[in-house]
Scaffold this motif. Structure first.
Motif, PDB file in Angstrom:
ATOM      1  N   UNK A 319     -23.184 -54.300 -64.876  1.00 18.28           N
ATOM      2  CA  UNK A 319     -24.403 -54.010 -65.629  1.00 18.28           C
ATOM      3  C   UNK A 319     -24.117 -53.682 -67.100  1.00 18.28           C
ATOM      4  N   UNK A 320     -22.842 -53.599 -67.473  1.00 22.06           N
ATOM      5  CA  UNK A 320     -22.467 -53.383 -68.874  1.00 22.06           C
ATOM      6  C   UNK A 320     -22.091 -54.694 -69.562  1.00 22.06           C
ATOM      7  N   UNK A 321     -21.255 -55.474 -68.906  1.00 21.03           N
ATOM      8  CA  UNK A 321     -20.746 -56.691 -69.554  1.00 21.03           C
ATOM      9  C   UNK A 321     -21.660 -57.890 -69.344  1.00 21.03           C
ATOM     10  N   UNK A 322     -22.596 -57.795 -68.406  1.00 22.53           N
ATOM     11  CA  UNK A 322     -23.536 -58.889 -68.192  1.00 22.53           C
ATOM     12  C   UNK A 322     -23.042 -59.937 -67.215  1.00 22.53           C
ATOM     13  N   UNK A 323     -23.621 -61.125 -67.309  1.00 24.27           N
ATOM     14  CA  UNK A 323     -23.328 -62.201 -66.349  1.00 24.27           C
ATOM     15  C   UNK A 323     -22.513 -63.328 -66.985  1.00 24.27           C
ATOM     16  N   UNK A 449     -28.859 -62.069 -68.959  1.00 24.69           N
ATOM     17  CA  UNK A 449     -30.023 -61.464 -68.299  1.00 24.69           C
ATOM     18  C   UNK A 449     -29.835 -59.982 -67.979  1.00 24.69           C
ATOM     19  N   UNK A 450     -28.759 -59.384 -68.400  1.00 25.74           N
ATOM     20  CA  UNK A 450     -28.461 -58.014 -67.973  1.00 25.74           C
ATOM     21  C   UNK A 450     -29.537 -57.027 -68.444  1.00 25.74           C
ATOM     22  N   UNK A 451     -29.856 -56.076 -67.554  1.00 24.46           N
ATOM     23  CA  UNK A 451     -30.721 -54.923 -67.822  1.00 24.46           C
ATOM     24  C   UNK A 451     -32.137 -55.289 -68.280  1.00 24.46           C
ATOM     25  N   UNK A 452     -32.585 -56.478 -67.952  1.00 21.78           N
ATOM     26  CA  UNK A 452     -33.964 -56.856 -68.243  1.00 21.78           C
ATOM     27  C   UNK A 452     -34.759 -56.838 -66.946  1.00 21.78           C
TER      28      UNK A 452
END
Length: 494
Positions: A319-323, A449-452
């Motif tokens: 959830x920090x570095x994303x996908x 798309x992280x944290x959206x």
């Protein structure tokens, strides 16, 4: 209850992912059983073994596509239960098999069940998760897949210590599938339905109750109310232009684009070669000179390293570095490991050079670690995130059925033959795909798309439907348990 309850829900639902891992891994040790090979008069590299694995994957294709219908009609929760029940029947057939037909039928049913759960569990998890922790929550699916592999390997390893005359060598590992299937059938009764599905079914009061149970921390009433109305606004806007059936996924440009993203990430995951290693690693270790109990012991250790790496990644990093960045790293890292693996194998054809053999095992382990910190969790999270609500059921069904299981079926059938015929050269098929296809597509076309929220991802693709539904009646507002003032004035706070 908040975050702890959400994690509990996600873990119990991920028992379906455990079955995915267990059912996928169980045949690795079963085909190592001398009693099994003698009973069915076959060898490890025969077309029969390929058929046993490919029928499982073929059944998963059918199960995944079926999920596109059942999720929209019966909901996420009942679809997962349905998969567990089918798996239960398949497990009984496999463990009681008297002939090849029973094994194949049981594997088809188990595959159908796993296909159903492999597409429905990540969707359910994504829809119950808070945006800030969705990577962790959906990443639990991959974590449980890995744990399923671990359990299958060690049960298989223990069973192989039975005498070669004992059918316990393979019947016990196949029978164990019954345990998690029963846990899931019963356990899902006590879990809530997805709040987004409830809103789609216009069960607004229940949806609000579930949202509060999942996310309320004592201070975030406004966020929950805003999330509720954002979900409802988006769903009603999409309903205003929706066309029933599968066709909109292919004919509506914005939905087609997002569906293809989901398909692509599943194809890229299979093209890492991870499932080929998972299914046929004992053949690979034998080529490196590891035989007998040492072979299955190494397989057991292999199945442990991935879940450990996955746990660290989903808890502390995803959830920090994303996908995007992990998947780009995965294509390069896995390719490098496979090139090294092929090079060592090419210089050690009889498996007698101990240093080369140990190096070969190391690079197969490296593939598992890199995969578990890239495509393993990211593929499920990204696929579930990019699908809009109106095609989320069918879109994920198509992505998993075609992108994951259809490709897996192909490799399950041809891999034992390829490993026997072209040996280490087979690895370069996956290297070429990773470097020439997966990397450039992810780099140029995949958005982060992280944290959206799932609704904000509509805007990320610049394809959100803007129609705002008619004002809610006061009765509807009261049903949802919120005030008219909050409906009109609340803004989303992350």
């Amino acid at each position: 209850m908040g975050r702890s309850f959400t994690v509990y829900v996600a873990v119990l639902a991920a028992t379906g992912s455990f079955l995915f891992g267990y059912d996928s891994g169980v045949m690795t040790d079963v085909i190592e059983s001398p009693n099994f090979l003698a009973y069915f008069q076959t060898t490890q590299t025969s077309a029969i073994v390929g058929a046993i694995n490919s029928t499982f994957s073929g059944g998963a294709v059918i199960g995944s596509l079926q999920g596109g219908l059942t999720m929209d009609r019966f909901g996420r929760k009942k679809t997962i239960q349905m998969g567990a029940l089918i798996c239960l029947i398949g497990a009984v057939l496999q463990s009681a098999a008297q002939n090849l037909a029973m094994i194949l039928t049981g594997r088809i049913l188990a595959g159908g069940a796993v296909g159903l759960m492999s597409m429905s569990v990540p969707v359910y998890q994504a829809e119950v998760a808070h945006p800030r922790s969705r990577g962790l929550i959906v990443g639990l699916a991959q974590q449980m897949i890995g744990i399923g592999f671990i359990v299958s390997t060690w049960i298989g390893y223990g069973s192989l210590h039975a005498p070669e005359t004992s059918q316990l060598q393979w019947r016990l590992p196949l029978a164990f599938q019954v345990v998690p299937a029963l846990v899931l059938v019963i356990g899902m009764i006590f879990l809530p339905e997805s709040p987004r599905y409830l809103i789609e079914e216009e069960q607004y009061g229940e949806a609000m109750r579930v949202l509060r149970k999942l996310h309320f921390d004592g201070t975030n009433d406004e966020w929950i109310e805003a999330e509720f109305f954002e979900i409802r606004r988006t769903i009603e806007a999409e309903k205003s232009v929706a066309v029933q059936g599968w066709a909109p996924m292919f004919t509506v440009p914005q939905w087609r684009t997002r569906m293809l993203h989901g398909v692509a990430v599943q194809v890229f995951t299979q093209m890492t070669g991870i499932n080929v290693i998972g299914y046929y690693q004992t053949i690979m270790y034998k080529a490196l000179g590891f035989t007998g109990n040492r072979n299955t012991l190494v397989a057991g250790l292999y199945n442990c390293v991935g879940p450990i790496a996955n746990f660290i990644f989903v808890v502390f990093l995803l959830d920090r570095v994303g996908r995007r960045r992990p998947m780009l790293f995965g294509t390069l890292g896995i390719s490098l490991a496979l090139i090294c693996e092929a090079a060592l194998n090419s210089q050690n054809p009889d498996g007698q050079r101990i240093g080369y053999s140990i190096g070969g095992v190391f690079f197969l382990f490296a593939v598992s670690v890199i995969f578990s910190m890239s495509f393993g969790p990211c593929s499920w999270v990204y696929m579930a995130e990019v699908m809009p609500m109106q095609i989320r059921g069918k879109g994920n069904a198509f992505a998993v059925g075609v992108g994951n299981w259809a490709v897996s079926t192909l490799w399950n059938q041809v891999s034992p033959i390829a490993l026997g015929q072209i040996e280490w050269r087979f690895y370069f098929v996956f290297v070429a795909w990773n470097l020439c296809v997966s990397f450039p597509v992810i780099y140029f076309l995949f958005p982060e798309t992280k944290q959206k929220t799932l609704e904000e991802i509509d805007l990320l693709f610049a394809q959100r439907i803007e129609r705002i539904p008619d004002e809610m009646t006061q009765r509807e507002k009261e049903e949802a348990g919120v005030s008219a003032m909050n409906v009109e004035n609340t803004k989303l706070h992350n």
